[in-house]
Design a protein around this motif. Sequence first.
Motif, PDB file in Angstrom:
ATOM      1  N   UNK A 217      -3.840 -37.121  39.684  1.00 25.17           N
ATOM      2  CA  UNK A 217      -3.486 -38.093  38.641  1.00 25.17           C
ATOM      3  C   UNK A 217      -4.266 -37.823  37.346  1.00 25.17           C
ATOM      4  N   UNK A 218      -5.549 -37.437  37.433  1.00 28.02           N
ATOM      5  CA  UNK A 218      -6.269 -37.131  36.176  1.00 28.02           C
ATOM      6  C   UNK A 218      -5.775 -35.810  35.595  1.00 28.02           C
ATOM      7  N   UNK A 219      -5.405 -34.855  36.471  1.00 24.81           N
ATOM      8  CA  UNK A 219      -4.871 -33.584  35.966  1.00 24.81           C
ATOM      9  C   UNK A 219      -3.558 -33.835  35.220  1.00 24.81           C
ATOM     10  N   UNK A 220      -2.730 -34.753  35.770  1.00 21.41           N
ATOM     11  CA  UNK A 220      -1.447 -35.056  35.125  1.00 21.41           C
ATOM     12  C   UNK A 220      -1.696 -35.705  33.763  1.00 21.41           C
ATOM     13  N   UNK A 221      -2.692 -36.603  33.702  1.00 22.68           N
ATOM     14  CA  UNK A 221      -2.994 -37.263  32.423  1.00 22.68           C
ATOM     15  C   UNK A 221      -3.469 -36.231  31.382  1.00 22.68           C
ATOM     16  N   UNK A 222      -4.317 -35.293  31.819  1.00 28.59           N
ATOM     17  CA  UNK A 222      -4.763 -34.242  30.895  1.00 28.59           C
ATOM     18  C   UNK A 222      -3.569 -33.409  30.428  1.00 28.59           C
ATOM     19  N   UNK A 223      -2.700 -33.038  31.373  1.00 29.73           N
ATOM     20  CA  UNK A 223      -1.542 -32.202  31.036  1.00 29.73           C
ATOM     21  C   UNK A 223      -0.623 -32.925  30.050  1.00 29.73           C
ATOM     22  N   UNK A 224      -0.371 -34.213  30.308  1.00 24.77           N
ATOM     23  CA  UNK A 224       0.527 -34.968  29.414  1.00 24.77           C
ATOM     24  C   UNK A 224      -0.090 -35.090  28.018  1.00 24.77           C
ATOM     25  N   UNK A 225      -1.398 -35.310  27.977  1.00 24.40           N
ATOM     26  CA  UNK A 225      -2.075 -35.423  26.675  1.00 24.40           C
ATOM     27  C   UNK A 225      -1.939 -34.112  25.894  1.00 24.40           C
ATOM     28  N   UNK A 226      -2.122 -32.980  26.585  1.00 24.70           N
ATOM     29  CA  UNK A 226      -2.054 -31.691  25.882  1.00 24.70           C
ATOM     30  C   UNK A 226      -0.623 -31.351  25.465  1.00 24.70           C
ATOM     31  N   UNK A 227       0.348 -31.692  26.323  1.00 27.54           N
ATOM     32  CA  UNK A 227       1.750 -31.428  25.962  1.00 27.54           C
ATOM     33  C   UNK A 227       2.107 -32.246  24.712  1.00 27.54           C
ATOM     34  N   UNK A 228       1.671 -33.512  24.656  1.00 28.88           N
ATOM     35  CA  UNK A 228       1.938 -34.356  23.470  1.00 28.88           C
ATOM     36  C   UNK A 228       1.341 -33.734  22.214  1.00 28.88           C
ATOM     37  N   UNK A 229       0.097 -33.273  22.321  1.00 32.26           N
ATOM     38  CA  UNK A 229      -0.573 -32.699  21.140  1.00 32.26           C
ATOM     39  C   UNK A 229       0.185 -31.445  20.676  1.00 32.26           C
ATOM     40  N   UNK A 230       0.527 -30.580  21.623  1.00 28.38           N
ATOM     41  CA  UNK A 230       1.208 -29.325  21.276  1.00 28.38           C
ATOM     42  C   UNK A 230       2.546 -29.594  20.610  1.00 28.38           C
ATOM     43  N   UNK A 231       3.337 -30.460  21.224  1.00 28.22           N
ATOM     44  CA  UNK A 231       4.670 -30.735  20.670  1.00 28.22           C
ATOM     45  C   UNK A 231       4.554 -31.375  19.279  1.00 28.22           C
ATOM     46  N   UNK A 232       3.551 -32.279  19.113  1.00 32.01           N
ATOM     47  CA  UNK A 232       3.384 -32.928  17.801  1.00 32.01           C
ATOM     48  C   UNK A 232       3.011 -31.893  16.735  1.00 32.01           C
ATOM     49  N   UNK A 233       2.381 -30.783  17.165  1.00 34.64           N
ATOM     50  CA  UNK A 233       1.988 -29.742  16.211  1.00 34.64           C
ATOM     51  C   UNK A 233       3.068 -28.667  16.064  1.00 34.64           C
ATOM     52  N   UNK A 234       4.219 -28.879  16.693  1.00 28.33           N
ATOM     53  CA  UNK A 234       5.327 -27.926  16.534  1.00 28.33           C
ATOM     54  C   UNK A 234       5.249 -26.726  17.464  1.00 28.33           C
ATOM     55  N   UNK A 235       4.408 -26.786  18.489  1.00 30.55           N
ATOM     56  CA  UNK A 235       4.331 -25.685  19.470  1.00 30.55           C
ATOM     57  C   UNK A 235       5.081 -26.147  20.719  1.00 30.55           C
ATOM     58  N   UNK A 236       6.075 -25.361  21.165  1.00 32.68           N
ATOM     59  CA  UNK A 236       6.796 -25.730  22.384  1.00 32.68           C
ATOM     60  C   UNK A 236       5.805 -25.621  23.550  1.00 32.68           C
ATOM     61  N   UNK A 237       5.486 -26.732  24.199  1.00 31.02           N
ATOM     62  CA  UNK A 237       4.395 -26.753  25.186  1.00 31.02           C
ATOM     63  C   UNK A 237       4.868 -27.292  26.529  1.00 31.02           C
ATOM     64  N   UNK A 238       4.552 -26.567  27.575  1.00 31.43           N
ATOM     65  CA  UNK A 238       4.908 -26.949  28.945  1.00 31.43           C
ATOM     66  C   UNK A 238       3.627 -26.850  29.766  1.00 31.43           C
ATOM     67  N   UNK A 239       3.440 -27.758  30.720  1.00 34.16           N
ATOM     68  CA  UNK A 239       2.255 -27.656  31.585  1.00 34.16           C
ATOM     69  C   UNK A 239       2.672 -27.600  33.048  1.00 34.16           C
ATOM     70  N   UNK A 240       1.983 -26.785  33.819  1.00 31.53           N
ATOM     71  CA  UNK A 240       2.139 -26.788  35.278  1.00 31.53           C
ATOM     72  C   UNK A 240       0.831 -27.293  35.874  1.00 31.53           C
ATOM     73  N   UNK A 241       0.934 -28.142  36.895  1.00 29.79           N
ATOM     74  CA  UNK A 241      -0.261 -28.497  37.667  1.00 29.79           C
ATOM     75  C   UNK A 241      -0.291 -27.542  38.849  1.00 29.79           C
ATOM     76  N   UNK A 242      -1.390 -26.843  39.040  1.00 29.98           N
ATOM     77  CA  UNK A 242      -1.429 -25.858  40.134  1.00 29.98           C
ATOM     78  C   UNK A 242      -2.688 -26.049  40.988  1.00 29.98           C
ATOM     79  N   UNK A 243      -2.534 -25.650  42.242  1.00 29.27           N
ATOM     80  CA  UNK A 243      -3.570 -25.934  43.244  1.00 29.27           C
ATOM     81  C   UNK A 243      -4.822 -25.072  43.066  1.00 29.27           C
ATOM     82  N   UNK A 244      -5.975 -25.726  43.022  1.00 29.42           N
ATOM     83  CA  UNK A 244      -7.240 -24.993  42.972  1.00 29.42           C
ATOM     84  C   UNK A 244      -8.199 -25.562  44.014  1.00 29.42           C
ATOM     85  N   UNK A 245      -7.630 -25.928  45.191  1.00 30.76           N
ATOM     86  CA  UNK A 245      -8.522 -26.402  46.246  1.00 30.76           C
ATOM     87  C   UNK A 245      -9.035 -25.218  47.063  1.00 30.76           C
ATOM     88  N   UNK A 246      -8.285 -24.106  47.075  1.00 27.31           N
ATOM     89  CA  UNK A 246      -8.779 -22.850  47.667  1.00 27.31           C
ATOM     90  C   UNK A 246      -8.721 -21.787  46.570  1.00 27.31           C
TER      91      UNK A 246
END
Length: 432
Positions: A217-246
């Motif tokens: 849930x915190x990773x999703x919040x970080x990703x959404x925040x960064x996607x918003x910033x990128x798009x607002x600055x005119x950069x097409x931005x996509x985020x993937x959440x990926x596993x880093x438990x191993x």
Amino acid sequence: MAEPFDAVDIIRIKRDRGVLGKAEIDWTIDAYTRGVLTDEQMAALAMAIFLNGMTPEEIRQWTAAMLDSGERMDFASLARPTADKHSTGGVGDKITLPLAPLVACFGVAVPQLSGRGLGHTGGTLDKLESIPGWRADLSNEEICRQLGEGSGAVICAAGSGLAPADKKLYALRDVTSTVDCIPLIASSIMSKKIAEGTGGLVLDVKVGSGAFMKDPSTARELAETMVDIGEAAGVRTVALLTDMSVPLGLTVGNALEVRESVEVLAGGGPADVVELTCTLAREMLATAGVADADVEAALADGRAMDVWKRMIREQGGDPEARLPAARHTHDVRAETDGILQDMDALKVGVASWRLGAGRARQDDPVQAGAGIEIFAKPGEAVYRGQPILRLHTDEPERFERALESLEGTLAVCEAPVAQGSGVVIDRIAKEK
Ligand code: URA
């Protein structure tokens, strides 16, 4: 000349959960860059932001102010579109190495300005510097030439002119326990990425023990925040959440990870590394308007390898040279027959760092050959005495501390292990 604001008033606003306006934020970042707002004052403000957060508008303005603190690269004159990737950092994350040449195969230029590692996550430049002759520091002209007329892919050091306010602030956050704060992480990463001048950006936001963000849930919040910033600055931005438990793949450490990346470029390599490389490549190509690219074929038929070799040569490296190897190894073996239950990414990252693959301070040296080879992953059957990890270092006195950091992980027993659904957990984008 009198300053238009007073730092103490700005700190008080955030301390009392108020909202800063654009003029206040612009002044704060500018005054900090000029040294008028002191480190003590910025430390207090960063802690107030850490505790009380920022509104989306404040985060956008803070990012824009950091962006304006330095230069911006401009790739508008290139005949090719540009796309870049940023990972929030993980253990065994060597994806940039095969990814940049793979994307460049399809006519999309990749300006990958990277950093060195700090703490348990490795740095892309440290990995590439294990290739004899390879050089990380390029001028802006060299970057543009390599992207426009050369291989189309550049992995190099971000110049000190990009978002200098972030450099100063990041160092301060590091020593004031204010790093793991979503508004400050998002604005730090995005100010640098927007300054880089890329047209499309794919964010690989890691989740799990080896990542900044330990839960989805915190990773999703970080990703959404960064996607918003990128798009607002005119950069097409996509985020993937990926596993880093191993750890990602079967190697951790500089030269060891280059070796594995070359295996991927040769059409082989571990399945999780291949899956993430191909998924990120498709996303990057899509941000640049290239749909349905057969990225697997470009790995299998050697096209991506050809671009890799050209890219390494352009930066002075010898792609055919033998990679450095550590002088000493030590195997960690299964104590019994059974199923390997876990492999904590953070513990493996810390062990690799203690073996000499990473640094504690920004200017410490790293060992090119140090790190860890992984012979079994959680869920696989192992037999008593079978090596699970091979530790590599030039200094055998480092083994003891590395082994200490592995305590509490690598249990083996008969219980089956629930299999995850793959390395990609979620995708976050603004639909167009
Ligand atoms: N990486 C960055 O560049 N900045 C942060 O704040 C955290 C990770």
